[in-house]
Design a protein around this motif. Structure first.
Motif, PDB file in Angstrom:
ATOM      1  N   ASP A 245     -33.667 -44.175 -35.090  1.00 30.34           N
ATOM      2  CA  ASP A 245     -33.510 -45.069 -36.064  1.00 30.34           C
ATOM      3  C   ASP A 245     -34.189 -45.826 -35.321  1.00 30.34           C
ATOM      4  O   ASP A 245     -33.572 -46.777 -34.152  1.00 30.34           O
ATOM      5  N   VAL A 246     -35.897 -46.020 -35.123  1.00 31.34           N
ATOM      6  CA  VAL A 246     -36.879 -46.483 -34.004  1.00 31.34           C
ATOM      7  C   VAL A 246     -36.508 -48.113 -34.222  1.00 31.34           C
ATOM      8  O   VAL A 246     -36.084 -48.758 -33.418  1.00 31.34           O
ATOM      9  N   ASN A 247     -36.993 -48.681 -35.793  1.00 29.64           N
ATOM     10  CA  ASN A 247     -36.433 -49.743 -35.621  1.00 29.64           C
ATOM     11  C   ASN A 247     -35.812 -49.881 -35.789  1.00 29.64           C
ATOM     12  O   ASN A 247     -35.508 -51.647 -35.766  1.00 29.64           O
ATOM     13  N   LYS A 248     -34.622 -50.053 -35.764  1.00 28.89           N
ATOM     14  CA  LYS A 248     -33.310 -50.298 -36.110  1.00 28.89           C
ATOM     15  C   LYS A 248     -32.636 -50.375 -34.200  1.00 28.89           C
ATOM     16  O   LYS A 248     -32.418 -51.699 -33.946  1.00 28.89           O
ATOM     17  N   MET A 249     -32.797 -49.926 -33.603  1.00 32.57           N
ATOM     18  CA  MET A 249     -32.988 -50.233 -32.108  1.00 32.57           C
ATOM     19  C   MET A 249     -33.998 -50.888 -31.844  1.00 32.57           C
ATOM     20  O   MET A 249     -33.548 -51.652 -30.777  1.00 32.57           O
ATOM     21  N   LEU A 250     -35.098 -51.022 -31.984  1.00 35.37           N
ATOM     22  CA  LEU A 250     -35.828 -52.464 -31.441  1.00 35.37           C
ATOM     23  C   LEU A 250     -35.140 -53.514 -32.334  1.00 35.37           C
ATOM     24  O   LEU A 250     -35.213 -54.615 -31.020  1.00 35.37           O
ATOM     25  N   LEU A 251     -34.415 -53.585 -33.477  1.00 34.83           N
ATOM     26  CA  LEU A 251     -34.287 -54.667 -33.691  1.00 34.83           C
ATOM     27  C   LEU A 251     -33.030 -54.672 -32.743  1.00 34.83           C
ATOM     28  O   LEU A 251     -31.980 -56.366 -32.629  1.00 34.83           O
ATOM     29  N   GLN A 252     -32.002 -54.023 -32.131  1.00 34.14           N
ATOM     30  CA  GLN A 252     -31.346 -54.461 -31.662  1.00 34.14           C
ATOM     31  C   GLN A 252     -31.107 -55.212 -29.803  1.00 34.14           C
ATOM     32  O   GLN A 252     -30.340 -56.166 -29.655  1.00 34.14           O
ATOM     33  N   ILE A 253     -32.451 -54.145 -29.977  1.00 30.12           N
ATOM     34  CA  ILE A 253     -32.833 -54.482 -28.416  1.00 30.12           C
ATOM     35  C   ILE A 253     -33.447 -55.920 -28.801  1.00 30.12           C
ATOM     36  O   ILE A 253     -33.521 -56.970 -27.241  1.00 30.12           O
ATOM     37  N   GLN A 254     -33.930 -56.300 -29.472  1.00 26.36           N
ATOM     38  CA  GLN A 254     -33.918 -58.186 -29.714  1.00 26.36           C
ATOM     39  C   GLN A 254     -33.436 -58.599 -29.953  1.00 26.36           C
ATOM     40  O   GLN A 254     -33.174 -60.018 -29.484  1.00 26.36           O
ATOM     41  N   LYS A 255     -31.817 -58.158 -30.102  1.00 26.51           N
ATOM     42  CA  LYS A 255     -30.819 -59.161 -30.440  1.00 26.51           C
ATOM     43  C   LYS A 255     -30.310 -59.417 -28.909  1.00 26.51           C
ATOM     44  O   LYS A 255     -30.312 -60.711 -28.375  1.00 26.51           O
ATOM     45  N   TYR A 256     -30.658 -58.214 -27.502  1.00 24.91           N
ATOM     46  CA  TYR A 256     -30.548 -58.752 -26.369  1.00 24.91           C
ATOM     47  C   TYR A 256     -30.544 -59.120 -25.809  1.00 24.91           C
ATOM     48  O   TYR A 256     -30.332 -60.319 -25.393  1.00 24.91           O
ATOM     49  N   GLN A 257     -32.053 -59.042 -26.098  1.00 24.24           N
ATOM     50  CA  GLN A 257     -32.971 -59.888 -25.452  1.00 24.24           C
ATOM     51  C   GLN A 257     -33.091 -61.070 -25.493  1.00 24.24           C
ATOM     52  O   GLN A 257     -33.094 -62.483 -25.013  1.00 24.24           O
ATOM     53  N   GLY A 258     -32.747 -61.791 -27.526  1.00 27.24           N
ATOM     54  CA  GLY A 258     -32.002 -62.759 -28.026  1.00 27.24           C
ATOM     55  C   GLY A 258     -31.365 -63.926 -27.463  1.00 27.24           C
ATOM     56  O   GLY A 258     -30.566 -65.406 -27.129  1.00 27.24           O
ATOM     57  N   MET A 259     -30.179 -62.802 -26.516  1.00 25.23           N
ATOM     58  CA  MET A 259     -28.840 -63.460 -26.329  1.00 25.23           C
ATOM     59  C   MET A 259     -29.156 -63.544 -24.565  1.00 25.23           C
ATOM     60  O   MET A 259     -28.549 -64.527 -23.930  1.00 25.23           O
ATOM     61  N   GLY A 260     -30.173 -63.329 -23.988  1.00 24.19           N
ATOM     62  CA  GLY A 260     -30.059 -63.287 -23.237  1.00 24.19           C
ATOM     63  C   GLY A 260     -30.503 -62.581 -21.728  1.00 24.19           C
ATOM     64  O   GLY A 260     -30.561 -62.633 -20.619  1.00 24.19           O
ATOM     65  N   PHE A 261     -30.136 -61.435 -22.507  1.00 17.21           N
ATOM     66  CA  PHE A 261     -30.002 -59.957 -21.051  1.00 17.21           C
ATOM     67  C   PHE A 261     -32.154 -59.522 -21.000  1.00 17.21           C
ATOM     68  O   PHE A 261     -32.621 -59.650 -21.800  1.00 17.21           O
ATOM     69  N   SER A 262     -32.304 -59.979 -19.622  1.00 15.61           N
ATOM     70  CA  SER A 262     -33.242 -59.314 -19.206  1.00 15.61           C
ATOM     71  C   SER A 262     -33.825 -57.524 -18.709  1.00 15.61           C
ATOM     72  O   SER A 262     -34.767 -57.162 -18.627  1.00 15.61           O
ATOM     73  N   GLN A 263     -32.654 -57.376 -18.092  1.00 18.46           N
ATOM     74  CA  GLN A 263     -32.311 -56.666 -18.154  1.00 18.46           C
ATOM     75  C   GLN A 263     -31.640 -54.840 -19.134  1.00 18.46           C
ATOM     76  O   GLN A 263     -30.064 -55.116 -19.336  1.00 18.46           O
ATOM     77  N   ILE A 264     -32.070 -53.732 -19.604  1.00 16.43           N
ATOM     78  CA  ILE A 264     -31.327 -52.955 -19.767  1.00 16.43           C
ATOM     79  C   ILE A 264     -31.633 -51.638 -19.703  1.00 16.43           C
ATOM     80  O   ILE A 264     -32.300 -51.096 -19.066  1.00 16.43           O
ATOM     81  N   TRP A 265     -30.801 -50.737 -20.210  1.00 16.52           N
ATOM     82  CA  TRP A 265     -30.667 -49.439 -19.559  1.00 16.52           C
ATOM     83  C   TRP A 265     -31.059 -48.546 -21.217  1.00 16.52           C
ATOM     84  O   TRP A 265     -30.431 -48.785 -22.266  1.00 16.52           O
ATOM     85  N   PHE A 266     -31.364 -47.210 -21.466  1.00 15.82           N
ATOM     86  CA  PHE A 266     -30.929 -46.265 -22.269  1.00 15.82           C
ATOM     87  C   PHE A 266     -30.409 -45.085 -22.018  1.00 15.82           C
ATOM     88  O   PHE A 266     -30.112 -45.387 -21.001  1.00 15.82           O
ATOM     89  N   ALA A 267     -29.794 -44.103 -23.596  1.00 17.23           N
ATOM     90  CA  ALA A 267     -28.773 -43.601 -22.824  1.00 17.23           C
ATOM     91  C   ALA A 267     -29.319 -42.427 -23.930  1.00 17.23           C
ATOM     92  O   ALA A 267     -29.012 -42.697 -24.661  1.00 17.23           O
ATOM     93  N   SER A 268     -29.337 -41.364 -23.703  1.00 22.02           N
ATOM     94  CA  SER A 268     -29.532 -39.918 -24.364  1.00 22.02           C
ATOM     95  C   SER A 268     -28.943 -38.810 -24.308  1.00 22.02           C
ATOM     96  O   SER A 268     -27.970 -39.401 -23.764  1.00 22.02           O
ATOM     97  N   ALA A 269     -28.750 -38.197 -24.812  1.00 22.35           N
ATOM     98  CA  ALA A 269     -28.337 -36.769 -24.461  1.00 22.35           C
ATOM     99  C   ALA A 269     -28.680 -35.695 -23.985  1.00 22.35           C
ATOM    100  O   ALA A 269     -29.106 -35.396 -25.477  1.00 22.35           O
ATOM    101  N   PHE A 270     -28.280 -34.512 -23.857  1.00 24.05           N
ATOM    102  CA  PHE A 270     -29.028 -33.399 -23.299  1.00 24.05           C
ATOM    103  C   PHE A 270     -28.166 -31.963 -23.826  1.00 24.05           C
ATOM    104  O   PHE A 270     -28.308 -31.498 -23.806  1.00 24.05           O
ATOM    105  N   LYS A 271     -26.864 -32.841 -23.412  1.00 25.79           N
ATOM    106  CA  LYS A 271     -25.949 -31.523 -24.332  1.00 25.79           C
ATOM    107  C   LYS A 271     -24.405 -32.780 -24.278  1.00 25.79           C
ATOM    108  O   LYS A 271     -24.704 -33.998 -24.207  1.00 25.79           O
ATOM    109  N   GLY A 272     -23.534 -31.695 -25.360  1.00 32.08           N
ATOM    110  CA  GLY A 272     -21.944 -32.612 -24.992  1.00 32.08           C
ATOM    111  C   GLY A 272     -22.553 -33.499 -26.509  1.00 32.08           C
ATOM    112  O   GLY A 272     -21.207 -34.775 -25.927  1.00 32.08           O
ATOM    113  N   ALA A 273     -22.699 -33.686 -27.009  1.00 33.38           N
ATOM    114  CA  ALA A 273     -22.897 -34.786 -28.127  1.00 33.38           C
ATOM    115  C   ALA A 273     -23.381 -34.093 -30.095  1.00 33.38           C
ATOM    116  O   ALA A 273     -23.320 -35.124 -30.590  1.00 33.38           O
TER     117      ALA A 273
END
Length: 457
Positions: A245-273
């Motif tokens: 869910d792209v919109n839900k993910m953007l809200l989560q990122i905004q939450k982290y940004q509001g908490m002071g996090f300025s550097q983030i990473w994403f994690a997808s999966a190419f197998k094993g999920a």
């Protein structure tokens, strides 16, 4: 290789004219199951680079050559220090970032299963989670980090895990403190992660800790900001679903940004999920996951938060005690598709042709026979209730597949022995090859009986 969608074309429906800036593209190697031999890693690292990878997220678990009091942690097949140093030289040649991953809180089964460290469990019966109250727990984590850092010099990041910290707060010490109102589950988590991250920064000032983000998601913004974790760690946000869910993910990122996090990473999966005992990798499923991450990256507010990169995870076991899921060679076509998608912002016929040339294969699809499930199911076979004309649609293919399996088993074992250690070969053949061969044998037997019955009538 399978994409699990029959005749559906590989070309993706979602297209971008210009790929968003994703930072580093890391291939995650999960070594807690079916760890490849170093000789195989030397072969495939250049392939990863050719396909668009910028580095490796290396989750050692018991494959690291721990020494001293930690020697009991290492597998009999653990890599040697010289093996790892050779990989580091190759990585440097390829201009790869290497980020080691060591679990320091949850998923500590490979440590806490041992009698020498069992007393450090949060809950006595379960080896999942480290007890955060014992001083010896922190000393254990420090020792693990020290040994990993001693081999991995000149790295910029270390991943300290911290995902799925099951049973946290359920140990006797934790329950007493919680009942007395001195702490809570979230505080237990943030306090331990802070201690681990602070130790890394104090001893290796140029190295930044990364953590999985799932334990942060339900902590209130105020409490997370109060913890000051934003000054110590970079969260790696992981979602492996095809329908992210792209919109839900953007809200989560905004939450982290509001908490002071300025550097983030994403994690997808190419197998094993897609299942703990999954054998074949669904390319289309993982392609969809990466296209959704591209959509997230495209709408990311760049002026307030920086995307360091994305880790393409390739889980080999769901945890230390679970069965093996898709082996790495089986997942490489999916990895190739996903890396090309991230590199170009689209997966079209052009990218598909590039992947096929790189891998030396003619197709990225496989069609699954449907007649067997519809007209020759276990129900039909048991009752000899078979339409005579239907068998003609699959008899030749079944006999061909059975003959190929019989001929291929010894070749498969030889090929696997080139890549994997003997215990992995035996586990995979016993878990996935022998049962499938038995099912094929039964299918041929039932087909012969059904045909004989039809001839008689």
């Amino acid at each position: 290789m399978a994409d699990g969608q029959g005749d559906k074309p590989m070309e993706a429906d979602v297209k971008m004219h210009k790929p968003p800036q994703l930072g580093l593209k890391l291939v995650h190697l999960d070594l807690k199951g079916a760890p490849p031999k170093i000789s195989y890693l030397r072969e495939i690292f250049p392939l990863f680079a050719d396909l668009g990878a910028d580095g490796i997220l290396l989750e050692y678990e018991d494959m690291f050559p721990y020494e001293g009091k930690l020697q009991v942690l290492k597998s009999p097949n653990a890599y040697s220090p010289s093996d790892i140093k050779d990989l580091m030289v190759l990585a440097k040649t390829l201009k790869f970032e290497i980020i080691p991953l060591v679990q320091t809180f949850g998923h500590m089964e490979f440590v806490l299963k041992h009698e020498a460290f069992a007393h450090l469990r949060e809950v006595k019966a379960f080896p999942n989670t480290l007890n955060p109250h014992k001083e010896e727990s922190m000393e254990l984590v420090k020792s693990m980090i020290d040994q990993i850092m001693a081999i991995h010099n000149n790295i910029k990041w270390i991943h300290i895990g911290s995902d799925e910290v099951y049973y946290l707060g359920e140990g006797e010490e934790s329950k007493q403190l919680i009942e007395q109102g001195q702490t809570n589950k979230n505080s237990l988590f943030t306090s331990h992660v802070k201690a681990v991250a602070s130790y890394i920064i104090a001893t290796h000032s140029n190295v930044k800790p990364i953590i999985w983000d799932d334990m942060l998601r339900n902590i209130s913004a105020d409490k997370l900001k109060e913890s000051m974790l934003d000054q110590l760690v970079e969260p790696m946000i992981w979602v492996y679903n095809a329908d992210l869910d792209v919109n839900k993910m953007l809200l989560q990122i905004q939450k982290y940004q509001g908490m002071g996090f300025s550097q983030i990473w994403f994690a997808s999966a190419f197998k094993g999920a897609t299942g703990a005992a999954q054998c074949l990798t669904s390319i289309s499923y993982h392609l969809a996951n990466h296209l959704q991450w591209l959509n997230v990256a495209e709408t990311l507010p760049r002026n307030s938060i920086h995307l360091q990169g994305i880790a393409l995870t390739g889980w080999q076991r769901y945890d230390h005690f679970s069965v093996l899921c898709e082996l790495l060679p089986v997942g490489i076509p999916s990895l190739a598709v996903c890396l090309q998608t991230l590199r170009h912002g689209v997966f079209s016929l052009k990218e598909e042709e590039y992947v096929k040339r790189s891998l030396g294969c003619k197709s990225l699809r496989i069609d699954f026979p449907r007649y067997i499930r519809g007209w020759f199911s276990n129900y039909h076979r048991k009752r000899k209730y078979v339409h005579p004309g239907i068998i003609q649609n699959f008899e030749g293919e079944v006999r061909s597949v059975y003959a190929l399996w019989e001929a291929a088993i010894s070749k498969l074992r030889t090929a696997m022995e080139r890549i994997y250690y003997p215990d992995t070969v035996e586990e995979w053949i016993e878990e996935h090859v022998n049962p499938a061969l038995t099912r094929l044998q039964c299918l041929v037997h039932d087909m012969d009986e059904a045909l004989a019955s039809i001839d008689i009538k």
